[in-house]
Every structure is written in structure tokens, then in C-alpha cells.
Design an enzyme around this catalytic site. Sequence first.
Site, short mmCIF file in Angstrom:
data_model
loop_
_atom_site.label_atom_id
_atom_site.label_comp_id
_atom_site.label_asym_id
_atom_site.label_seq_id
_atom_site.Cartn_x
_atom_site.Cartn_y
_atom_site.Cartn_z
N SER A 114 12.79 -16.73 108.18
CA SER A 114 13.58 -17.94 108.42
C SER A 114 14.45 -18.30 107.23
CB SER A 114 12.66 -19.12 108.76
OG SER A 114 11.79 -19.40 107.70
N ARG A 173 9.83 -13.93 115.21
CA ARG A 173 10.36 -13.84 113.84
C ARG A 173 9.36 -13.18 112.89
NH1 ARG A 173 9.53 -17.14 109.54
NH2 ARG A 173 8.60 -18.79 110.80
N ARG A 193 1.89 -13.14 113.81
CA ARG A 193 1.22 -14.41 114.13
C ARG A 193 0.87 -14.53 115.60
NH1 ARG A 193 5.47 -17.79 111.35
NH2 ARG A 193 5.75 -15.81 110.30
#
Length: 294
Positions: free
Chosen positions: A112, A107, A7
Amino acid sequence: VMELAPRDIVARAIRTEVNEGRGFESEYVHLDIRHLGADVIKSRLPGIRQIAMDFAGVDPIDTPIPVQPGQHYSMGGVSSDEDGRTDIDGLLAVGECSCVSVHGANRLGGNSLLETLVFGKRAGDFALTLPAAGSEGAPALSDALERRRRSIERLSAREGGERQAVVRSEMQSIMTDRVGVYREEAPLELAVTGLLELRDRYREVSLDGSTSRLNYDLIDTLELEGMLDLALITALGAVERTECRGSHWRTDHLGRDDDDWMKHTMATLGEDGLPVIDYEDVIVTSYEPMERKY
């Protein structure tokens, strides 16, 4: 890697297109899925279609979706170990409010879930081993609740101040424009100054109404206090970290610097009510951290 890119790379690619004048309305790029056809979009992508209609006001069957980078996850939280234990005896932290430091600085997509599925279970199992709570902590809890109750009463009685939505909007603009996808020292320092001013203004905000039932303005106002603290911590940490790591991209300090910055940024509350920034070394175990090469 195209659509499989992390991302942070995608966010920088989008921001670059906009910054160089190839965006729409000087804000967005377009995600065009019209070629898939109505049947495929309705059957395979109903959630994406609904989000586009609800938040962007466009139906992706007929219109490209405007896209821009946004923050939705913080690489940090209350420092805790694998069982949820913190530096405060008896306080466990788990979920996205905690930080077990398994993600690094960027991440992986979907990772998560560890916060609840893995560490949530571990923290729950550990909590069962703790002795039953006694009454010795009750006075401290009662005192904290009483201080919060008086604070809410003062807030509810205040008149003529700014609305929290104005302060929140300015905070969002500061974080987007000065602590966003691309970062450098001067805008970051301006962000710190602006956030400190907003914290002062926040102390004088007033509510739209004083009702105690379903008062969302009160909820938003209380949340904003914590958001301003976290925004300031983020900006202060970004000023100090003179390297690129994860989604932290310093245009004035390109490249990753493991010699000086293989460490966690730690923030505590100082006596003057301002964050104090400190650092802890990263603990390296079986997997040596490696710089991403794409």
C-alpha cells in the site's frame, strides 16, 4: 509457507479453527510469544506488546495474545489512472481512497506504500501541469457546502433518535457474520437487506450533543453515512461475484473463474440513492494474471 502465508489464507485458517470448535471463547486463536522472554519482547517487539496491552488488555510477556481476522484495507476505491485522474475532469484521487488497480484482488504485504510514495508523487507532479483553478467551479462548491451545512443543522436539531453507535455496531456485526471470511449467497443477501434497513434507520439518528467544537459524535455520525454506503457496495458486489478471488471466498462457488470474472466491480450512485453495480474488464499488460497455487 507458514507465517509468510498471505493474510487471506491466514484469516481462513483462523476462522476454520474457531468454526470447528478449537478457538478460545468461540472467537479467537492465541498467538503465544512467551517463549521469547521479556527482554526480547521489550527490545524487539515493543509495538506489538503495546498494542496487545492497549487493545486486548494482555501483556504478551505473560499471556498469549487473542487474535481474530479483521478488515483493515479495501481492495478498491475511486477509480483513477497512474496520475490520479478520475472520470471527473479536474478531480484527482490518490492514496487509499483511490484505486489504480496495481494490487489485483489481494494486496501484497506493505504494497500500500505505492499509493502515496509512487502515485502520490505522480499525482502531485501531474497537478502542477494543470491550469490554475478559476472561479467557474466556485458556485458548485458553495452549493455543496451549503447543502452539507443545512444537513448538519437538521442532524444537530433532531432529538429522540437512535445513536449512531447502535447503527454502527449492527453494521459491524452484519459485515463480520455475513460478509466475512467465508461467504455464500443466502447470508450475503441477508446482509444486503440488513444494510438497507440500517441506511433507513441512519436517516433518523440524533446526536449526543449539538456543540460545534470537538464534537466527535458528529464526526462519527458523518463517517457512518459513507461506511454504510461502502458496506452495501461490498455486499452487493460479493453476492454477484460467484467465484473465489483474493480474500473473497465463496463456499458455494469454489475456485477462481477467469472466464467470467476477470473484471473489476464498479459502483456508481443511482438516481434513487442506491448503488448501481457494473463491471470493467481487467487490462492485462506484461504480466498475465496467474492463479495462486499454494
